[in-house]
Design an enzyme around this catalytic site. Structure first.
Site, mmCIF file in Angstrom:
data_model
loop_
_atom_site.group_PDB
_atom_site.id
_atom_site.type_symbol
_atom_site.label_atom_id
_atom_site.label_comp_id
_atom_site.label_asym_id
_atom_site.label_seq_id
_atom_site.Cartn_x
_atom_site.Cartn_y
_atom_site.Cartn_z
ATOM 1 N N ASP A 10 0.831 -1.202 0.000
ATOM 2 C CA ASP A 10 0.000 0.000 0.000
ATOM 3 C C ASP A 10 0.867 1.253 0.000
ATOM 4 O O ASP A 10 2.011 1.230 0.491
ATOM 5 C CB ASP A 10 -0.897 0.021 1.244
ATOM 6 C CG ASP A 10 -2.016 -1.006 1.159
ATOM 7 O OD1 ASP A 10 -2.289 -1.501 0.059
ATOM 8 O OD2 ASP A 10 -2.602 -1.312 2.220
ATOM 9 N N TYR A 38 6.995 -8.112 8.539
ATOM 10 C CA TYR A 38 6.768 -6.677 8.653
ATOM 11 C C TYR A 38 7.123 -6.168 10.041
ATOM 12 O O TYR A 38 7.119 -6.926 11.019
ATOM 13 C CB TYR A 38 5.280 -6.345 8.422
ATOM 14 C CG TYR A 38 4.707 -6.787 7.111
ATOM 15 C CD1 TYR A 38 4.690 -5.935 6.012
ATOM 16 C CD2 TYR A 38 4.163 -8.064 6.964
ATOM 17 C CE1 TYR A 38 4.149 -6.350 4.804
ATOM 18 C CE2 TYR A 38 3.620 -8.482 5.752
ATOM 19 C CZ TYR A 38 3.611 -7.621 4.680
ATOM 20 O OH TYR A 38 3.080 -8.034 3.483
ATOM 21 N N ASP A 60 -6.515 2.043 9.062
ATOM 22 C CA ASP A 60 -5.193 2.657 9.103
ATOM 23 C C ASP A 60 -5.336 4.159 9.301
ATOM 24 O O ASP A 60 -6.447 4.682 9.452
ATOM 25 C CB ASP A 60 -4.381 2.323 7.844
ATOM 26 C CG ASP A 60 -5.071 2.783 6.556
ATOM 27 O OD1 ASP A 60 -5.768 3.812 6.573
ATOM 28 O OD2 ASP A 60 -4.919 2.102 5.522
ATOM 29 N N ARG A 76 -3.375 -4.509 8.754
ATOM 30 C CA ARG A 76 -4.272 -3.547 9.430
ATOM 31 C C ARG A 76 -5.429 -4.274 10.118
ATOM 32 O O ARG A 76 -5.898 -3.835 11.167
ATOM 33 C CB ARG A 76 -4.789 -2.490 8.463
ATOM 34 C CG ARG A 76 -5.466 -3.010 7.244
ATOM 35 C CD ARG A 76 -5.751 -1.854 6.307
ATOM 36 N NE ARG A 76 -5.714 -2.314 4.940
ATOM 37 C CZ ARG A 76 -6.454 -1.788 3.983
ATOM 38 N NH1 ARG A 76 -7.274 -0.794 4.263
ATOM 39 N NH2 ARG A 76 -6.367 -2.227 2.758
#
Length: 318
Positions: A53, A81, A95, A186
């Site tokens: 993203d 991540y 988010d 998320r």
């Protein structure tokens, strides 16, 4: 006729074959990043191995030429991540880009936090967010979400291989995540916030691993722009990098030629779901194959022209 048109020449793209590990900047889509690098390298054919993203930064493997044949392997690989969560707030998108829809007090103990992290490890079910690229009746969910619509989404089974706390402040948590493909970080942030009783949303995300590939070998777009052409080409890694976790088999000239022709070869090697095959020359990557029933079975192979370009090396492209 425009006099300038007589002097214009069409830019000739070149056939590059390899993988560039990009440290994607904040605010840029994966496709925009790909197109910028493609122009910088003057490359003919390129693709990426799964989107990040615009909110996310970090490892984005970019494939050129023959390497695009193996991009699906990295798309399906586990990812890792570092995520930052804003506690006490939930948003419309999960988010920081969404509008705040609820605020709650932050009050949990270290024991409560560790218990919540444990609940989210292993195989879990996730409901995909409305603000995602998944399709519903031909339309991306995020398009429906922008129209204020919500549709039923089936939960998806994903695996959280590792989930650890890195740091904590009064309003934030930073966590490391190693997960299977298709995991929405998320959504993981939202689920953790609910388990803690205060709600949360994802405020920052950085990808550090994609299959066997790591961020420490990546280059930023800004760094790449400062280099000359020869230096940029030196950041193009071999196409077999995407198969780095597969066994390597080196064949003699005769067997290599027959494999490239699609002919199965008898072998005494142990069965393997996928191997990377090479000819006698050090750089002669032939492609992927599998070993079953005492045979080496070709799968995705380079063309003779692709192999010739690889053997010639980067110097032939400058």
């Amino acid at each position: 006729m425009d006099p300038c048109a007589l002097t214009r020449t069409k830019r000739v793209r070149r056939a590059l074959h390899g993988v560039l590990l990009l440290d994607k900047p904040l605010g840029l889509s994966s496709n925009d990043a790909l197109q910028k690098v493609k122009r910088l390298l003057n490359a003919e054919k390129a693709g990426h191995t799964g989107t990040l993203d615009p909110l996310a930064t970090g490892l984005l493997p970019l494939c050129f030429g023959a390497a695009t044949k193996f991009s699906q392997l990295n798309l399906e690989a586990d990812k890792a991540y570092v995520a930052t969560l804003r506690l006490g707030q939930t948003t419309t998108t999960g988010d920081r880009e969404g509008e705040i829809v609820s605020e709650r007090a932050i009050a949990f103990t270290p024991e409560h936090l560790q218990g919540a992290l444990q609940q989210l490890r292993g195989e879990i079910d996730q409901v995909p967010p409305m603000h995602s690229a998944l399709k519903h009746e031909g339309k991306a969910l995020y398009e429906l979400a922008r129209q204020g619509k919500t549709v039923e989404r089936e939960p998806r089974r994903v695996t959280i291989h590792a989930l650890e706390l890195l740091s904590q402040t009064d309003e934030t948590l930073q966590i490391s995540v190693r997960c299977s493909k298709g995991t929405y970080i998320r959504t993981l942030a939202e689920d953790l916030g609910e388990l803690l009783g205060c709600g949360a949303h994802l405020s920052a995300l950085r990808r550090t691993h994609s299959g066997p590939l790591t961020l420490d070998r990546a280059i930023t777009l800004a760094e790449l722009e400062l280099l000359d052409d020869a230096a940029r080409l030196r950041h193009l890694l071999p196409p077999d990098l995407l198969l780095a976790d597969c066994p390597l088999i080196r064949l003699g000239a005769d067997d290599a030629g027959k494999l490239l022709a699609g002919i199965r070869r008898r072998t005494t090697l142990a069965p393997a779901a996928r191997v990377r095959t090479f000819g006698p020359e050090p750089q002669a990557f032939l492609g992927s194959a599998r070993i079953a029933g005492g045979e080496l079975i070709p799968e995705r192979l380079l063309s003779p022209i692709e192999l010739q370009t690889l053997l010639a090396g980067p110097a032939s492209l400058t």
